[in-house]
Write a protein that holds these residues in place. Sequence first.
Motif, PDB file in Angstrom:
ATOM      1  N   GLY A  24      48.447  67.250  93.797  1.00 24.39           N
ATOM      2  CA  GLY A  24      47.481  66.077  93.484  1.00 24.39           C
ATOM      3  C   GLY A  24      46.247  66.529  93.113  1.00 24.39           C
ATOM      4  N   GLY A  25      46.031  67.432  92.471  1.00 22.17           N
ATOM      5  CA  GLY A  25      44.645  68.103  92.383  1.00 22.17           C
ATOM      6  C   GLY A  25      43.777  68.429  93.453  1.00 22.17           C
ATOM      7  N   SER A  38      50.960  76.331  83.745  1.00 22.37           N
ATOM      8  CA  SER A  38      49.966  75.528  84.116  1.00 22.37           C
ATOM      9  C   SER A  38      49.476  75.987  85.374  1.00 22.37           C
ATOM     10  CB  SER A  38      49.931  74.066  83.880  1.00 22.37           C
ATOM     11  OG  SER A  38      51.071  73.680  84.782  1.00 22.37           O
ATOM     12  N   ASP A  39      48.694  74.896  86.159  1.00 17.41           N
ATOM     13  CA  ASP A  39      48.426  75.221  87.539  1.00 17.41           C
ATOM     14  C   ASP A  39      49.620  74.792  88.548  1.00 17.41           C
ATOM     15  OD1 ASP A  39      48.480  72.427  87.567  1.00 17.41           O
ATOM     16  OD2 ASP A  39      46.220  72.328  88.278  1.00 17.41           O
ATOM     17  N   ALA A  40      50.727  74.379  87.762  1.00 19.10           N
ATOM     18  CA  ALA A  40      52.199  74.063  88.355  1.00 19.10           C
ATOM     19  C   ALA A  40      52.111  72.783  89.457  1.00 19.10           C
ATOM     20  CB  ALA A  40      52.767  75.005  88.979  1.00 19.10           C
ATOM     21  N   ASP A  41      51.086  71.887  89.411  1.00 16.01           N
ATOM     22  CA  ASP A  41      50.916  70.743  90.160  1.00 16.01           C
ATOM     23  C   ASP A  41      52.022  69.667  90.090  1.00 16.01           C
ATOM     24  OD1 ASP A  41      50.072  68.413  91.510  1.00 16.01           O
ATOM     25  OD2 ASP A  41      48.050  68.743  91.166  1.00 16.01           O
ATOM     26  N   VAL A  42      53.154  69.857  90.808  1.00 11.17           N
ATOM     27  CA  VAL A  42      54.284  69.235  90.806  1.00 11.17           C
ATOM     28  C   VAL A  42      54.093  67.744  90.775  1.00 11.17           C
ATOM     29  CG1 VAL A  42      55.883  70.922  91.387  1.00 11.17           C
ATOM     30  CG2 VAL A  42      54.877  69.541  93.333  1.00 11.17           C
ATOM     31  N   LEU A  43      53.119  67.184  91.650  1.00 12.52           N
ATOM     32  CA  LEU A  43      52.841  65.664  91.753  1.00 12.52           C
ATOM     33  C   LEU A  43      52.236  65.183  90.670  1.00 12.52           C
ATOM     34  CD1 LEU A  43      52.808  63.192  93.297  1.00 12.52           C
ATOM     35  CD2 LEU A  43      50.587  64.043  94.241  1.00 12.52           C
ATOM     36  N   TYR A  44      51.304  65.778  89.806  1.00 10.21           N
ATOM     37  CA  TYR A  44      50.768  65.392  88.450  1.00 10.21           C
ATOM     38  C   TYR A  44      51.873  65.599  87.314  1.00 10.21           C
ATOM     39  CZ  TYR A  44      45.775  65.103  90.149  1.00 10.21           C
ATOM     40  OH  TYR A  44      44.490  64.875  90.238  1.00 10.21           O
ATOM     41  N   GLY A  73      47.514  78.064  82.642  1.00  9.35           N
ATOM     42  CA  GLY A  73      46.512  78.020  83.559  1.00  9.35           C
ATOM     43  C   GLY A  73      45.932  76.753  83.388  1.00  9.35           C
ATOM     44  N   ILE A  74      46.129  75.758  82.600  1.00  8.05           N
ATOM     45  CA  ILE A  74      45.513  74.473  82.462  1.00  8.05           C
ATOM     46  C   ILE A  74      45.637  73.650  83.857  1.00  8.05           C
ATOM     47  CG2 ILE A  74      47.183  73.164  81.604  1.00  8.05           C
ATOM     48  CD1 ILE A  74      44.714  71.857  79.604  1.00  8.05           C
ATOM     49  N   ASP A  75      44.508  72.937  84.196  1.00  4.33           N
ATOM     50  CA  ASP A  75      44.491  72.071  85.414  1.00  4.33           C
ATOM     51  C   ASP A  75      45.240  70.909  85.004  1.00  4.33           C
ATOM     52  OD1 ASP A  75      43.504  69.643  86.908  1.00  4.33           O
ATOM     53  OD2 ASP A  75      41.575  70.347  86.931  1.00  4.33           O
ATOM     54  N   SER A  76      46.289  70.570  85.617  1.00  8.70           N
ATOM     55  CA  SER A  76      47.197  69.410  85.275  1.00  8.70           C
ATOM     56  C   SER A  76      46.596  68.293  85.283  1.00  8.70           C
ATOM     57  CB  SER A  76      48.519  69.399  86.509  1.00  8.70           C
ATOM     58  OG  SER A  76      49.248  70.745  86.216  1.00  8.70           O
ATOM     59  N   GLY A  77      45.320  68.049  85.953  1.00 11.95           N
ATOM     60  CA  GLY A  77      44.657  66.572  85.851  1.00 11.95           C
ATOM     61  C   GLY A  77      44.170  66.697  84.254  1.00 11.95           C
ATOM     62  N   VAL A  78      44.152  67.570  83.615  1.00 16.22           N
ATOM     63  CA  VAL A  78      43.881  67.451  82.295  1.00 16.22           C
ATOM     64  C   VAL A  78      45.209  66.821  81.603  1.00 16.22           C
ATOM     65  CG1 VAL A  78      43.145  68.393  80.045  1.00 16.22           C
ATOM     66  CG2 VAL A  78      42.175  68.994  81.904  1.00 16.22           C
ATOM     67  N   LEU A  79      46.392  67.105  81.903  1.00 18.56           N
ATOM     68  CA  LEU A  79      47.496  66.777  81.351  1.00 18.56           C
ATOM     69  C   LEU A  79      47.719  65.247  81.808  1.00 18.56           C
ATOM     70  CD1 LEU A  79      49.903  69.873  82.195  1.00 18.56           C
ATOM     71  CD2 LEU A  79      48.166  69.530  80.092  1.00 18.56           C
ATOM     72  N   ILE A 119      44.166  60.764  91.951  1.00 15.58           N
ATOM     73  CA  ILE A 119      45.063  60.105  91.106  1.00 15.58           C
ATOM     74  C   ILE A 119      44.491  58.536  90.562  1.00 15.58           C
ATOM     75  CG2 ILE A 119      47.351  59.019  90.731  1.00 15.58           C
ATOM     76  CD1 ILE A 119      48.376  60.964  92.854  1.00 15.58           C
ATOM     77  N   ALA A 120      44.046  57.908  91.476  1.00 18.81           N
ATOM     78  CA  ALA A 120      43.403  56.617  91.108  1.00 18.81           C
ATOM     79  C   ALA A 120      42.249  57.125  90.021  1.00 18.81           C
ATOM     80  CB  ALA A 120      42.843  56.076  92.320  1.00 18.81           C
ATOM     81  N   HIS A 121      41.522  57.923  90.337  1.00 13.19           N
ATOM     82  CA  HIS A 121      40.436  58.467  89.187  1.00 13.19           C
ATOM     83  C   HIS A 121      41.105  58.491  88.052  1.00 13.19           C
ATOM     84  CE1 HIS A 121      36.792  60.148  87.462  1.00 13.19           C
ATOM     85  NE2 HIS A 121      37.643  61.198  87.347  1.00 13.19           N
ATOM     86  N   HIS A 122      42.104  59.256  87.880  1.00  8.69           N
ATOM     87  CA  HIS A 122      42.631  60.007  86.583  1.00  8.69           C
ATOM     88  C   HIS A 122      42.995  58.747  85.593  1.00  8.69           C
ATOM     89  CE1 HIS A 122      41.738  64.356  86.340  1.00  8.69           C
ATOM     90  NE2 HIS A 122      42.376  64.421  87.738  1.00  8.69           N
TER      91      HIS A 122
END
Length: 159
Positions: A24-25, A38-44, A73-79, A119-122
């Motif tokens: 979740g970032g 990527s950064d493998a953020d499963v929640l995002y 390696g991308i930040d999954s927040g970008v995705l 999440i709310a921000h994104h």
Amino acid sequence: MPDIRIGYGYDAHALQAGRPLILGGVHVPHECGLLGHSDADVLYHALCDAMLGALALGDIGQHFPDKDPAYKGIDSGVLLRNVFELVAGAGYRVGNIDATLRLQRPKIAPFIPQMRRNIAHHLSLPVDRVSVKATTTEKMGFEGEERGVSASAVVLLVN
């Protein structure tokens, strides 16, 4: 009457020593992190798939292939933000989200408020429209055996 769509997403990644654990970032202190292109953020990732699925736009792998070096390696927040832009471009907004993380440890309850805020921000949502829960699997399965982490998400989109 508004047009509503419901989407479901799921993602799982293996744990590996020497990688950061990002959920979740949030960087969660742990001796292992999630293995992925990527950064493998499963929640995002689960949230991306839920939104894409609600609009029948395929899945995260179709939009951000793991063979493409641009996503290494991308930040999954970008995705997540890019998927949200697809949703908005199709004339929808996110009504609410309900997500669940599955992992045996570390305990992540202290990090959930920040995950919800991220999440709310994104997704341009009030925090009270974002639910993030966590559970163990009572030492069963790959999550319980501490070999990986999974997440599922349900999203309501409103036109």
